[in-house]
Design an enzyme around this catalytic site. Structure first.
Site, PDB file in Angstrom:
ATOM      1  N   ASN A 133       0.866  -1.175   0.000  1.00 22.82           N
ATOM      2  CA  ASN A 133       0.000   0.000   0.000  1.00 22.82           C
ATOM      3  C   ASN A 133       0.906   1.228   0.000  1.00 22.82           C
ATOM      4  O   ASN A 133       1.518   1.550   1.013  1.00 22.82           O
ATOM      5  CB  ASN A 133      -0.890  -0.037   1.257  1.00 22.82           C
ATOM      6  CG  ASN A 133      -1.719   1.215   1.428  1.00 22.82           C
ATOM      7  OD1 ASN A 133      -1.785   2.061   0.537  1.00 22.82           O
ATOM      8  ND2 ASN A 133      -2.358   1.340   2.578  1.00 22.82           N
ATOM      9  N   TRP A 134       0.971   1.881  -1.162  1.00 22.05           N
ATOM     10  CA  TRP A 134       1.884   3.029  -1.275  1.00 22.05           C
ATOM     11  C   TRP A 134       1.305   4.288  -0.627  1.00 22.05           C
ATOM     12  O   TRP A 134       1.993   5.297  -0.516  1.00 22.05           O
ATOM     13  CB  TRP A 134       2.212   3.299  -2.748  1.00 22.05           C
ATOM     14  CG  TRP A 134       3.097   2.265  -3.383  1.00 22.05           C
ATOM     15  CD1 TRP A 134       3.596   1.131  -2.795  1.00 22.05           C
ATOM     16  CD2 TRP A 134       3.598   2.273  -4.736  1.00 22.05           C
ATOM     17  NE1 TRP A 134       4.378   0.438  -3.698  1.00 22.05           N
ATOM     18  CE2 TRP A 134       4.393   1.114  -4.899  1.00 22.05           C
ATOM     19  CE3 TRP A 134       3.461   3.137  -5.822  1.00 22.05           C
ATOM     20  CZ2 TRP A 134       5.037   0.811  -6.104  1.00 22.05           C
ATOM     21  CZ3 TRP A 134       4.088   2.838  -7.031  1.00 22.05           C
ATOM     22  CH2 TRP A 134       4.877   1.682  -7.164  1.00 22.05           C
ATOM     23  N   LYS A 135       0.037   4.238  -0.257  1.00 21.54           N
ATOM     24  CA  LYS A 135      -0.627   5.399   0.362  1.00 21.54           C
ATOM     25  C   LYS A 135      -0.438   6.634  -0.527  1.00 21.54           C
ATOM     26  O   LYS A 135      -0.414   6.512  -1.739  1.00 21.54           O
ATOM     27  CB  LYS A 135      -0.116   5.596   1.793  1.00 21.54           C
ATOM     28  CG  LYS A 135      -0.247   4.313   2.617  1.00 21.54           C
ATOM     29  CD  LYS A 135       0.009   4.496   4.082  1.00 21.54           C
ATOM     30  CE  LYS A 135      -0.167   3.152   4.791  1.00 21.54           C
ATOM     31  NZ  LYS A 135       0.005   3.239   6.245  1.00 21.54           N
ATOM     32  N   HIS A 188      -9.452   1.251   5.290  1.00 22.90           N
ATOM     33  CA  HIS A 188      -8.167   1.403   5.989  1.00 22.90           C
ATOM     34  C   HIS A 188      -8.369   2.338   7.182  1.00 22.90           C
ATOM     35  O   HIS A 188      -9.148   3.282   7.117  1.00 22.90           O
ATOM     36  CB  HIS A 188      -7.120   1.971   5.020  1.00 22.90           C
ATOM     37  CG  HIS A 188      -5.742   1.922   5.581  1.00 22.90           C
ATOM     38  ND1 HIS A 188      -5.291   2.840   6.512  1.00 22.90           N
ATOM     39  CD2 HIS A 188      -4.723   1.052   5.390  1.00 22.90           C
ATOM     40  CE1 HIS A 188      -4.055   2.537   6.850  1.00 22.90           C
ATOM     41  NE2 HIS A 188      -3.682   1.456   6.189  1.00 22.90           N
ATOM     42  N   GLU A 198      -6.670   4.663   8.297  1.00 19.99           N
ATOM     43  CA  GLU A 198      -6.425   6.088   8.010  1.00 19.99           C
ATOM     44  C   GLU A 198      -7.666   6.733   7.415  1.00 19.99           C
ATOM     45  O   GLU A 198      -7.967   7.892   7.697  1.00 19.99           O
ATOM     46  CB  GLU A 198      -5.204   6.226   7.079  1.00 19.99           C
ATOM     47  CG  GLU A 198      -3.908   5.983   7.847  1.00 19.99           C
ATOM     48  CD  GLU A 198      -2.760   5.441   7.022  1.00 19.99           C
ATOM     49  OE1 GLU A 198      -2.806   5.492   5.777  1.00 19.99           O
ATOM     50  OE2 GLU A 198      -1.794   4.943   7.653  1.00 19.99           O
ATOM     51  N   GLU A 208      -5.154  -5.042  10.923  1.00 18.11           N
ATOM     52  CA  GLU A 208      -4.135  -4.013  11.094  1.00 18.11           C
ATOM     53  C   GLU A 208      -4.376  -3.251  12.396  1.00 18.11           C
ATOM     54  O   GLU A 208      -5.158  -2.289  12.423  1.00 18.11           O
ATOM     55  CB  GLU A 208      -4.195  -3.012   9.934  1.00 18.11           C
ATOM     56  CG  GLU A 208      -3.920  -3.627   8.584  1.00 18.11           C
ATOM     57  CD  GLU A 208      -3.350  -2.595   7.620  1.00 18.11           C
ATOM     58  OE1 GLU A 208      -2.239  -2.842   7.131  1.00 18.11           O
ATOM     59  OE2 GLU A 208      -3.978  -1.568   7.384  1.00 18.11           O
ATOM     60  N   GLY A 218       2.894   2.071  10.825  1.00 23.05           N
ATOM     61  CA  GLY A 218       3.882   3.136  10.678  1.00 23.05           C
ATOM     62  C   GLY A 218       4.652   3.461  11.945  1.00 23.05           C
ATOM     63  O   GLY A 218       5.325   4.491  12.016  1.00 23.05           O
ATOM     64  N   SER A 276       3.627  -2.351  10.331  1.00 17.05           N
ATOM     65  CA  SER A 276       5.086  -2.421  10.540  1.00 17.05           C
ATOM     66  C   SER A 276       5.680  -3.773  10.149  1.00 17.05           C
ATOM     67  O   SER A 276       6.603  -4.263  10.817  1.00 17.05           O
ATOM     68  CB  SER A 276       5.443  -2.067  11.991  1.00 17.05           C
ATOM     69  OG  SER A 276       5.102  -0.714  12.267  1.00 17.05           O
ATOM     70  N   GLY A 286       2.899  -1.231   4.287  1.00 16.78           N
ATOM     71  CA  GLY A 286       2.908   0.190   3.957  1.00 16.78           C
ATOM     72  C   GLY A 286       4.316   0.655   3.663  1.00 16.78           C
ATOM     73  O   GLY A 286       4.826   0.490   2.554  1.00 16.78           O
TER      74      GLY A 286
HETATM   75  P1  PGA Z   1       3.029   0.148   7.650  1.00 15.02           P
HETATM   76  O1  PGA Z   1       1.551   0.372   7.085  1.00 15.02           O
HETATM   77  O2  PGA Z   1       3.563  -1.113   7.014  1.00 15.02           O
HETATM   78  O3  PGA Z   1       3.800   1.379   7.199  1.00 15.02           O
HETATM   79  O4  PGA Z   1       2.942   0.038   9.123  1.00 15.02           O
HETATM   80  C1  PGA Z   1       0.657  -0.695   6.945  1.00 15.02           C
HETATM   81  C2  PGA Z   1      -0.667  -0.223   6.405  1.00 15.02           C
HETATM   82  O5  PGA Z   1      -1.135   0.860   6.791  1.00 15.02           O
HETATM   83  O6  PGA Z   1      -1.277  -0.907   5.564  1.00 15.02           O
END
Ligand code: PGA
Length: 241
Positions: A8-10, A93, A95, A160, A166, A204, A225
């Site tokens: 997931n490149w966000k 997600h 976020e 998640e 993150g 992470s 991510g």
């Molecule tokens: P992360 O993000 O690997 O940077 O912790 C995971 C995600 O939000 O899908």
């Protein structure tokens, strides 16, 4: 079940960086066994899908609207993602649940829209740090599952924990295994295809912890991510699967 490693490149990547990253992942992959998915920002989706074409690596979106088309300024439909080369879409997600106030009901409507457009939904569920400290993690995840998937879910679930995204913090292997076992039980109880649904872990995931996490029972892959933005790191996670 073949594991799925999804990146997931966000909200990261302009044209040149995205193309270079997609090319590096494509050329480094060889004939590795897991299913691999890259979800770039919508502006890069068609270009990244074209670079990945024929490699076996799939492209996906990071969100979609509930409607197929219409007067929804700034939005992107599932059909548009499919048209641009997507085969999967990440939905709900944390976020988006936090920043856009997405509810379980909205996520369920997006799941329906995604399936109607022939996209496979990856629905994210997970508890906050406060929920975990209060021992409410199963109640929260159970509510996400009950409210976000719809009646006959055919897709992927990504567990998640919000506090692991993150942050470099990951749950213990025992905690991941316990939550995945709980999710499996809930899926089997409530969904006709619950026994076959892949359950990814996200939060992470790095080259250093991927092998241990991916070997846990009921962990059917990873949603990655930050580490998916570095070709060597993402490839190392794929190799660990
Ligand atoms: P992360 O993000 O690997 O940077 O912790 C995971 C995600 O939000 O899908």
């Amino acid at each position: 079940m073949r594991p799925l490693i999804a990146g997931n490149w966000k909200m990261n990547g302009l044209t040149e960086d995205s193309a270079n990253l997609a090319r590096a992942i494509r050329s480094g992959l060889g004939d590795l066994a897991p299913e691999v998915l890259i979800c770039p920002p919508a502006t890069q989706l068609a270009a990244v899908a074209a670079i990945l074409d024929g490699s076996g690596i799939l492209a996906g979106g990071q969100d979609c609207h509930t409607k197929r088309h219409g007067a929804h300024t700034g939005e992107i439909s599932a059909a548009m993602l499919r048209d641009a080369g997507a085969r999967y879409v990440i939905l709900g997600h944390s976020e988006r649940r936090a920043e856009q106030g997405e509810t379980d009901a909205l996520v369920a409507a997006k799941v329906e829209a995604a399936v109607a457009a022939r996209l496979i939904p990856i629905v994210c569920v997970g508890e906050s740090a406060a929920d975990r400290e209060a021992g409410r993690q199963e109640a929260v995840v159970g509510r996400h599952l009950a409210g976000s998937l719809g009646a006959e879910f055919k897709g992927v679930v990504a567990y998640e924990p919000i506090w692991a995204i993150g942050t470099g913090r990951v749950p213990t292997s025992a905690d991941i295994a316990a939550m995945h076992a709980f999710i499996r039980t809930e899926l089997v109880r409530a969904q006709p295809a619950g026994a076959e649904t892949r359950i990814l872990y996200g939060g992470s995931v790095k080259p250093g912890n991927a092998a241990e996490i991916l070997a846990l029972p009921e962990v059917g892959g990873a949603l990655v991510g930050g580490a998916s933005l570095v070709a060597e790191d993402f490839l190392a996670i794929i190799r660990a699967a």
